[in-house]
Design a protein around this motif. Structure first.
Motif, PDB file in Angstrom:
ATOM      1  N   ASP A  67       0.822  -1.199   0.000  1.00 11.11           N
ATOM      2  CA  ASP A  67       0.000   0.000   0.000  1.00 11.11           C
ATOM      3  C   ASP A  67       0.862   1.257   0.000  1.00 11.11           C
ATOM      4  O   ASP A  67       2.017   1.247   0.457  1.00 11.11           O
ATOM      5  CB  ASP A  67      -0.926   0.003   1.222  1.00 11.11           C
ATOM      6  CG  ASP A  67      -2.166   0.855   0.994  1.00 11.11           C
ATOM      7  OD1 ASP A  67      -2.351   1.335  -0.142  1.00 11.11           O
ATOM      8  OD2 ASP A  67      -2.944   1.039   1.949  1.00 11.11           O
ATOM      9  N   TRP A  72       2.857  10.320   0.714  1.00  5.05           N
ATOM     10  CA  TRP A  72       3.902   9.532   0.077  1.00  5.05           C
ATOM     11  C   TRP A  72       5.202  10.301  -0.059  1.00  5.05           C
ATOM     12  O   TRP A  72       6.284   9.694  -0.160  1.00  5.05           O
ATOM     13  CB  TRP A  72       3.420   9.071  -1.302  1.00  5.05           C
ATOM     14  CG  TRP A  72       2.956  10.179  -2.190  1.00  5.05           C
ATOM     15  CD1 TRP A  72       1.690  10.649  -2.328  1.00  5.05           C
ATOM     16  CD2 TRP A  72       3.771  10.981  -3.056  1.00  5.05           C
ATOM     17  NE1 TRP A  72       1.642  11.689  -3.228  1.00  5.05           N
ATOM     18  CE2 TRP A  72       2.907  11.913  -3.692  1.00  5.05           C
ATOM     19  CE3 TRP A  72       5.115  10.998  -3.367  1.00  5.05           C
ATOM     20  CZ2 TRP A  72       3.372  12.851  -4.607  1.00  5.05           C
ATOM     21  CZ3 TRP A  72       5.584  11.930  -4.291  1.00  5.05           C
ATOM     22  CH2 TRP A  72       4.717  12.842  -4.897  1.00  5.05           C
ATOM     23  N   GLY A 483      -1.857   7.413  -2.954  1.00  2.00           N
ATOM     24  CA  GLY A 483      -2.262   7.026  -1.594  1.00  2.00           C
ATOM     25  C   GLY A 483      -3.333   7.895  -0.970  1.00  2.00           C
ATOM     26  O   GLY A 483      -3.509   7.885   0.248  1.00  2.00           O
TER      27      GLY A 483
END
Length: 508
Positions: A67, A72, A483
């Motif tokens: 994931d 990020w 994300g």
């Protein structure tokens, strides 16, 4: 006399009619989300588990189905970069534009939901009137000049028999969904632009620093040549050659410094500031860490993660609902209106017995002849759906291309950095030898100048390769969706969407 309420055929017809009025049937296609791609990977060849090496700029693991964190950009382990991205997401006006567009779309959907319910308006109408003498007076008193006060509640209701309103709400809700993912796409693009701009600034600073080092080295050699010319130990042509090379490298500095200044302007603008309010943070290659473990989502998950794909899917859903709207517009439409109120000659008697009045009416309309207008509007809606479906497929293809390009770049640029570092080490060693030989008088100045230029070019290649590897990591994380789904704020938004959908379903 036949009792119509007990007649079996008429009772069945009445039951069917009542069911249609109360429940209705939404004509047109029911949207079904496109299936996720069945491919197991993004590349023709097997994805390597690791690229690069510890002695060549750092090794990176490619973790399949891992994931992606919501933030990020923290994978680069730079607090100034993380702070700048957070500031940009809070203050960049383009994000505010996307948020306002989302609020507008949500409110437009909610306004259309109101059409499920009756509309009630109130009115009060006081008048002073005169009845012609040839007619009888309209009031019990027999007066030909009198006042009339009328208070009424007016009710109108359009049953959603064929789902016209339901399909309209469905289309608007899908458009709001598209706006929500356009907001996520804007945030992802902004964060990526900030990260890449910071990497580019770090690269420019390294290039300027290397150019300064070479200029300083060349000035030292030039000073040495001038002293030797005075002593008669060196040819003046060597001095002129060294001066020309020094001037060439000094001329390379202003363009680099201009690019750095413009890069600072870009970062300042991305943070939502005016150019005079330049950001405080500065970036160097040493301050940015190459992510050691890069997540690579499964292809089947990419269509749910990429904001642009989700936005395209929502646009497809909206187009599907618009086909239902076009079909419903070709069918009969029922409207029910009614009013209840009182009327009296004086306000004091407005609500006394015998002053009430009421009306109730039904209005059933259906297209009879429109020269094909509604038919062609339906065909236009169907063509718009085909267009949205093709646009969705094009978006998916582009998304897979983005991921594949990033994976190819990560592998290629890791090898490019390794070869660039080897070339730089060899060029620096050759320059050190040439400088020693020059001091011993074994070689001429031209050999040293060539060695200097070879080293500078090798150094610049290494800097570019380092920046490319950092940028490749950012590009992959952006291509995979960034994300956003792990952001707690989005979790709240999703819960709100579910509640709104449940409310809409209950209302319909």
């Amino acid at each position: 006399m036949v009792n119509t309420f007990n007649h079996p055929c008429k009772s069945a017809a009445a039951a069917v009619a009542l069911t249609l009025v109360l429940a209705g049937c939404a004509v047109g296609p029911n949207f079904k989300a496109p299936a996720a791609p069945s491919e197991s990977g993004y590349l023709k060849d097997t994805l390597p588990a690791q690229v690069g090496s510890a002695d060549a700029g750092g090794a990176q693991s490619l973790s399949v189905d891992r994931d992606i964190p919501a933030q990020w950009w923290t994978l680069f382990h730079s607090k100034p970069l993380a702070d700048l991205v957070d500031e940009s997401l809070k203050h960049n006006p383009n994000i505010d534009v996307a948020r306002a567009a989302l609020r507008e779309a949500n409110e437009t959907t909610r306004s259309q939901v109101g059409a499920y319910f009756p509309t009630v308006t109130g009115s009060f109408n006081p008048t002073r009137q005169q009845t012609p003498a040839v007619l009888s007076s309209a009031v019990n008193s027999g007066a030909y000049i009198y006042a009339l006060h009328t208070a009424q509640l007016n009710i109108s209701y359009t049953p959603d028999v064929f789902g016209l309103n339901r399909r309209t709400v469905e289309s608007l809700d899908a458009q709001a969904e598209s706006q929500r993912f356009q907001l996520e796409a804007a945030k992802l693009s902004l964060a990526s632009n900030v990260v890449v701009a910071a990497i580019q600034e770090a690269s420019l600073r390294a290039q300027i620093d290397s150019t300064h080092r070479l200029i300083e080295l060349q000035r030292n050699v030039l000073d040495s040549y001038k002293r030797e010319v005075v002593l008669g130990q060196e040819n003046e042509i060597d001095v002129l050659t060294q001066e020309a090379q020094l001037a060439q490298n000094e001329a390379a500095l202003p363009p680099l410094e201009k690019q750095l200044a413009q890069q600072r302007d870009l970062l300042t603008a991305l943070a939502g500031r005016l150019s005079a309010e330049e950001i405080e943070a500065t970036f160097s290659l040493d301050s940015l860490q190459l992510p050691a473990d890069l997540p690579v989502s499964l292809p089947s998950k990419l269509v749910a993660q990429r904001p642009d794909i989700r936005a395209a899917e929502a646009e497809l859903h909206s187009a599907s609902a618009e086909v239902g709207v076009a079909i419903a517009n070709r069918l009969p439409n029922l409207a029910i209106t009614g009013s209840y109120g009182t009327a009296a000659a004086t306000i004091g008697t407005l609500f006394t017995p015998g002053s009430s009045l009421w009306t109730i009416a039904g209005d059933l309309t259906a297209p009879v002849f429109d020269a094909g207008t509604l038919k062609h509007r339906q065909r236009a809606a169907e063509a718009a759906y085909d267009q949205a479906e093709a646009q969705y497929r094009a978006t998916v293809v582009t998304a897979f291309q983005n991921v594949a390009d990033s994976l190819h770049a990560i592998a290629s640029d890791a090898e490019a950095l390794r070869t660039a570092q080897n070339a730089e080490r060899a060029a620096k060693h050759s320059l050190d030898i040439a400088q020693k030989q020059l001091l011993l008088g074994d070689v001429g100045s031209l050999v040293v100048i060539n060695a200097e230029q070879t080293w500078l070019q090798a150094r610049l290649n290494t800097i570019n390769a380092q920046a490319n590897r950092l940028s490749d990591s950012a590009a992959l994380l952006q291509a995979l969706g960034g994300g956003w789904w792990n952001d707690p704020e989005n979790g709240k938004v999703m819960e709100g969407d579910k509640a709104a959908a449940a409310s809409t379903a209950t209302a319909s």
